[in-house]
Write an enzyme that holds these catalytic residues in place. Structure first.
Site, mmCIF file in Angstrom:
data_model
loop_
_atom_site.group_PDB
_atom_site.id
_atom_site.type_symbol
_atom_site.label_atom_id
_atom_site.label_comp_id
_atom_site.label_asym_id
_atom_site.label_seq_id
_atom_site.Cartn_x
_atom_site.Cartn_y
_atom_site.Cartn_z
ATOM 1 N N HIS A 1 58.253 8.552 -7.265
ATOM 2 C CA HIS A 1 58.083 7.114 -7.501
ATOM 3 C C HIS A 1 59.135 6.315 -6.733
ATOM 4 O O HIS A 1 58.812 5.367 -5.991
ATOM 5 C CB HIS A 1 58.196 6.836 -9.003
ATOM 6 C CG HIS A 1 58.180 5.391 -9.371
ATOM 7 N ND1 HIS A 1 57.088 4.762 -9.928
ATOM 8 C CD2 HIS A 1 59.143 4.415 -9.279
ATOM 9 C CE1 HIS A 1 57.352 3.484 -10.139
ATOM 10 N NE2 HIS A 1 58.608 3.257 -9.778
ATOM 11 N N GLU A 2 60.407 6.686 -6.905
ATOM 12 C CA GLU A 2 61.486 5.947 -6.252
ATOM 13 C C GLU A 2 61.455 6.113 -4.744
ATOM 14 O O GLU A 2 61.900 5.228 -4.006
ATOM 15 C CB GLU A 2 62.845 6.394 -6.804
ATOM 16 C CG GLU A 2 63.027 6.138 -8.300
ATOM 17 C CD GLU A 2 62.831 4.681 -8.680
ATOM 18 O OE1 GLU A 2 63.063 3.801 -7.825
ATOM 19 O OE2 GLU A 2 62.437 4.420 -9.830
#
Length: 434
Positions: A24-25
């Site tokens: 996600h990051e």
């Protein structure tokens, strides 16, 4: 051995969780760097730092609490109206705004004036904030499709598992025949366990949903083609009207609700069936719809969750579940007495479901979620385009920091809900088998 497999299942889920967060990051990080925004930190987890290493201008690391992650971008919020950072106000709401604005300019270095997040065009900011949840969506789709296409999924088939002895209403909640009850149409037609129904009234059927709909739409004579011991046989049944469980349209039934339809009288068998690409895509669509509905229904489930946590109520199978509960289920999956490949497939589905939930939750247009920053950028684009059309002065960047009081309220609600789910997952967890 069971304890070992349970611990292994928990570890595997936590690894999948950490990868999902890092993935996600990575979406935020890669797009931020693509658009020239300086990113001082990329962290997986919260709390004390366990490991970190600086590469270029970014510090990469892992923190002790694996419940989230973040990247820190320079200039998330614009300065005040006068172009400068203000001293902290005595007003609590104003203080929140100014603290957020000040944090956005931490580690500001010479040359960063052109590398601030808020100076990027709204569409670029939308891409940066959307990239994180989109990565979770990609991972969910890849895992779901991969498992469905290669391993398959537990599916209700058109094969007969058992034949009902008589006609019984579903609301009776029993399989015992009463005196004088009529034989079920399936029994009267000579249907046997193991028969595979391949056609209904001459029309081929391959899936249970299709066969179920045909049966429920028919009252009266019907012809069924079955495969038995390698040969095809024609069975003639006289379907009757009966009360049956209401179908929910997604392979399940609505608890406590019934409809009156055509009735044949057999129980279908289930098994692991590989899905074709169209079937897999269709199932993915159902999962997306179910995820959205679950998110909408979330507030209505809080009273039952509270009763299950602090009262004597049972924990429902569709009750909200947090990271601890999901890890516990992961442990149960690996301890089940099922083939190893089925354990792996179930675990992958669990991780994929977690990623789908991350995507949907982060798309809510509320700060501090990614969707809140996206909504702010889109609103800024609307304001500027309207000003351009009416030849008005450019209103400038929309100050998302002004919404920080709302963000703190949302964060507070989320923290309270997370704590409630955490306690519920410990004292009254959701279990796979009753």
């Amino acid at each position: 051995m069971t304890t070992f497999m349970t611990i292994l299942g928990i570890i595997v889920f936590v690894v999948g969780l950490l990868f999902s967060i890092a993935w996600h990051e990575l979406g935020h990080l890669s797009t931020a760097k693509l658009f020239g925004i300086r990113v001082p930190q990329y962290m997986v987890g919260f709390g004390p730092t366990i490991f970190s290493r600086k590469k270029g201008e970014t510090e990469y690391g892992i923190k002790a609490i694996p419940f989230g992650g973040y990247i820190r971008m320079i200039g998330m919020f614009p300065p005040g109206d006068d172009g400068a950072l203000r001293k902290r106000s005595t007003s609590p709401f104003r203080g929140m705004i100014e603290d957020a604005r000040a944090a956005a300019f931490e580690e500001l270095q010479p040359g960063d004036e052109k590398r601030l997040f808020y100076t990027r065009k709204p569409w670029k900011r939308v891409i940066v904030m959307f990239a994180g949840p989109f990565m979770n969506l990609i991972l969910a789709v890849v895992i779901f499709l991969g498992v469905l296409l290669t391993f398959g999924v537990n599916t209700t088939t058109t094969t007969v598992s058992s034949v009902s002895e008589c006609v019984i209403q579903a609301s009776a909640r029993t399989d015992k025949c009463t005196e004088g009850a009529k034989d079920s149409p399936a029994k009267a037609a000579g249907m046997r366990p193991g028969d595979k129904i391949v056609a209904f009234n001459g029309e081929p059927v391959a899936e249970w949903d299709e066969l179920q709909a045909d049966i429920r739409d028919t009252i009266g004579p019907a012809t069924l083609t079955v495969e038995r011991d390698g040969q095809r046989k024609m069975l003639h049944a006289d379907l009757v009207e009966n009360q049956v469980a209401k179908f929910d349209g997604r392979g399940g039934y609505v608890e406590g609700e019934y409809v009156t339809t055509g009735f044949l009288g057999f129980t279908p068998a289930s098994g692991i069936v590989e899905q074709s690409f169209p079937q897999a895509v269709d199932r993915m669509g159902d999962m997306m719809v179910s995820g959205v509905e679950a998110l909408i229904d979330l507030p209505s489930k809080i009273p039952d969750l509270w009763d299950a946590t602090f009262g004597n109520a049972e924990r429902e199978q569709d009750s909200p579940m947090g990271v601890v509960g999901a890890a516990r289920v992961g442990g149960e999956v690996f301890s089940l007495d099922i083939p190893p490949e089925q354990r792996v497939a179930t675990m992958l589905f669990l991780v994929a479901g977690f990623n789908l939930s991350l995507f949907l939750f982060n798309m809510l247009p509320l700060l501090p979620l990614d969707g809140g920053h996206m909504a702010g950028a889109l609103w800024e684009s609307v304001r500027r385009n309207v000003a351009r059309v009416f030849r008005r002065p450019d209103p400038g960047p929309f100050d998302v920091a002004r919404l920080m009081p709302v963000a703190y309220v949302v964060a507070g609600v989320f923290v309270c809900f997370t704590l409630l789910v955490l306690i519920a997952d410990v004292v009254n967890p959701v279990r796979l088998a009753g």
